[in-house]
Motif scaffolding. Structure first.
Motif, PDB file in Angstrom:
ATOM      1  N   ARG A 231      30.919  58.752  59.265  1.00  0.00           N
ATOM      2  CA  ARG A 231      29.486  58.999  59.446  1.00  0.00           C
ATOM      3  C   ARG A 231      29.033  58.705  60.869  1.00  0.00           C
ATOM      4  N   ALA A 232      29.949  58.770  61.805  1.00  0.00           N
ATOM      5  CA  ALA A 232      29.576  58.525  63.198  1.00  0.00           C
ATOM      6  C   ALA A 232      28.597  59.574  63.695  1.00  0.00           C
ATOM      7  N   GLY A 233      28.816  60.829  63.300  1.00  0.00           N
ATOM      8  CA  GLY A 233      27.896  61.887  63.705  1.00  0.00           C
ATOM      9  C   GLY A 233      26.527  61.707  63.094  1.00  0.00           C
ATOM     10  N   VAL A 234      26.502  61.315  61.818  1.00  0.00           N
ATOM     11  CA  VAL A 234      25.222  61.046  61.164  1.00  0.00           C
ATOM     12  C   VAL A 234      24.526  59.876  61.841  1.00  0.00           C
ATOM     13  N   GLY A 235      25.299  58.866  62.232  1.00  0.00           N
ATOM     14  CA  GLY A 235      24.714  57.723  62.935  1.00  0.00           C
ATOM     15  C   GLY A 235      24.088  58.111  64.256  1.00  0.00           C
ATOM     16  N   ALA A 236      24.713  59.070  64.964  1.00  0.00           N
ATOM     17  CA  ALA A 236      24.138  59.550  66.221  1.00  0.00           C
ATOM     18  C   ALA A 236      22.828  60.275  65.972  1.00  0.00           C
ATOM     19  N   ALA A 237      22.772  61.064  64.894  1.00  0.00           N
ATOM     20  CA  ALA A 237      21.527  61.746  64.542  1.00  0.00           C
ATOM     21  C   ALA A 237      20.451  60.740  64.150  1.00  0.00           C
ATOM     22  N   VAL A 238      20.859  59.688  63.445  1.00  0.00           N
ATOM     23  CA  VAL A 238      19.916  58.638  63.048  1.00  0.00           C
ATOM     24  C   VAL A 238      19.331  57.948  64.277  1.00  0.00           C
ATOM     25  N   ALA A 239      20.177  57.637  65.248  1.00  0.00           N
ATOM     26  CA  ALA A 239      19.706  56.973  66.465  1.00  0.00           C
ATOM     27  C   ALA A 239      18.670  57.821  67.184  1.00  0.00           C
ATOM     28  N   LEU A 240      18.888  59.120  67.218  1.00  0.00           N
ATOM     29  CA  LEU A 240      17.930  60.009  67.886  1.00  0.00           C
ATOM     30  C   LEU A 240      16.609  60.049  67.131  1.00  0.00           C
ATOM     31  N   ILE A 241      16.660  60.119  65.807  1.00  0.00           N
ATOM     32  CA  ILE A 241      15.437  60.183  65.004  1.00  0.00           C
ATOM     33  C   ILE A 241      14.611  58.910  65.170  1.00  0.00           C
ATOM     34  N   LEU A 242      15.284  57.753  65.193  1.00  0.00           N
ATOM     35  CA  LEU A 242      14.571  56.487  65.285  1.00  0.00           C
ATOM     36  C   LEU A 242      13.910  56.294  66.651  1.00  0.00           C
ATOM     37  N   MET A 243      14.500  56.842  67.703  1.00  0.00           N
ATOM     38  CA  MET A 243      13.944  56.599  69.032  1.00  0.00           C
ATOM     39  C   MET A 243      12.982  57.690  69.497  1.00  0.00           C
ATOM     40  N   ILE A 244      13.066  58.881  68.918  1.00  0.00           N
ATOM     41  CA  ILE A 244      12.292  59.992  69.459  1.00  0.00           C
ATOM     42  C   ILE A 244      10.800  59.811  69.239  1.00  0.00           C
ATOM     43  N   VAL A 245      10.408  59.245  68.092  1.00  0.00           N
ATOM     44  CA  VAL A 245       8.981  59.077  67.805  1.00  0.00           C
ATOM     45  C   VAL A 245       8.343  58.026  68.718  1.00  0.00           C
ATOM     46  N   PRO A 246       8.894  56.805  68.836  1.00  0.00           N
ATOM     47  CA  PRO A 246       8.283  55.832  69.761  1.00  0.00           C
ATOM     48  C   PRO A 246       8.294  56.296  71.214  1.00  0.00           C
ATOM     49  N   ILE A 247       9.359  56.975  71.632  1.00  0.00           N
ATOM     50  CA  ILE A 247       9.425  57.431  73.023  1.00  0.00           C
ATOM     51  C   ILE A 247       8.372  58.497  73.285  1.00  0.00           C
ATOM     52  N   THR A 248       8.203  59.421  72.334  1.00  0.00           N
ATOM     53  CA  THR A 248       7.179  60.451  72.484  1.00  0.00           C
ATOM     54  C   THR A 248       5.792  59.827  72.565  1.00  0.00           C
TER      55      THR A 248
END
Length: 268
Positions: A231-248
């Motif tokens: 699930r390394a690929g899923v983990g990378a997608a998770v990391a992006l989802i978690l950071m994209i909202v606060p950064i935006t």
């Protein structure tokens, strides 16, 4: 030269974000290649499709985790801004017995780490019967002491003559607060928005929420990443989802803060 120096630092600070975005679209063979590649060669959406498939097998739907996070984040952030502003207004503009002592307590509370107050917070939430409820996460967020400190410092800069003129015109305290004070301290509550939103958005419930249907999005996504290498690929997608909202939110709010502070002079 100064502009070039700032540009270099800006690019350097953007590298982790760009790397996380590229990882989210890398297939598994590119994620484990050595030496690692910074940019994706064969972008794919399989990581996000796998994330949806994994969450689809959960007995609690992804929408429930998302709704819990939205409720906690919005109520905690907006409630804190309103409560901190209303508490800071009398401390900044009125002198009453005990006002200095109250503000000293607020400043003193800034010295304590959240880890130090974790046990007292749990005891208070337990006595109130709020364990395993969203209130155990929302209510402590309302009492973020740094917010009250920032709001008081900004409100002290407002001229008293402007508030006295509003009183002479017959404006009530509530009208003065909402129509004069709050618009003029907009940089302050936008700053609180930047500080408080990421904290609540990234919470996983900690030791206060135990029911699966009350857990947050961050908790659900963290459990997915514990699935190992597969699930390394899923983990990378998770990391992006978690950071994209606060950064935006940070990017949008930061531009508004700069614009507001540059045009926040008293207007005729």
């Amino acid at each position: 030269m100064l502009f070039m120096l700032l540009a270099i630092f800006g690019v350097f600070m953007a590298i982790p974000l760009v790397y996380a975005i590229n990882n989210a679209f890398k297939p598994l063979d590119e994620l484990f290649i050595f030496p690692p590649r910074f940019f994706v060669r064969n972008p794919t959406l399989d990581n996000f499709f796998d994330l949806v498939a994994v969450m689809g097998d959960s007995w609690v739907p992804l929408s429930r985790y998302f709704a819990n996070t939205i409720i906690i984040t919005l109520l905690g952030t907006v409630g804190h801004i309103i409560l901190a502003s209303m508490a800071a207004y009398p401390l900044a503009k009125y002198k009453f017995p005990g006002s200095k002592m109250i503000f000293s307590i607020v400043v003193l509370s800034l010295m304590f780490s959240p880890h130090v107050t974790a046990i007292p917070n749990y005891m208070v939430m337990s006595l109130l019967g709020w364990i395993d409820t969203h209130a155990s996460l929302i209510i402590p967020a309302l009492a973020f002491p740094l917010g009250l400190f920032i709001m008081k410092q900004f409100m002290e800069q407002l001229p008293d003559s402007m508030l006295e003129a509003a009183k002479i015109d017959g404006a009530s305290e509530y009208r003065i607060f909402w129509t004069i004070v709050m618009p003029n301290v907009r940089p302050a509550w936008l700053t609180l928005l930047i500080l408080q939103f990421p904290v609540l958005w990234g919470t996983n419930g900690g030791d206060f929420v135990y029911s699966e249907e009350l857990k947050t999005l961050n908790y659900a996504l963290e459990q997915i990443t514990l699935g190992g290498i597969a699930r390394a690929g899923v983990g990378a997608a998770v990391a992006l989802i978690l950071m994209i909202v606060p950064i935006t939110l940070f990017i949008v709010s930061q531009s508004k803060v700069i614009q507001t502070m540059s045009t926040s002079g008293m207007k005729d």
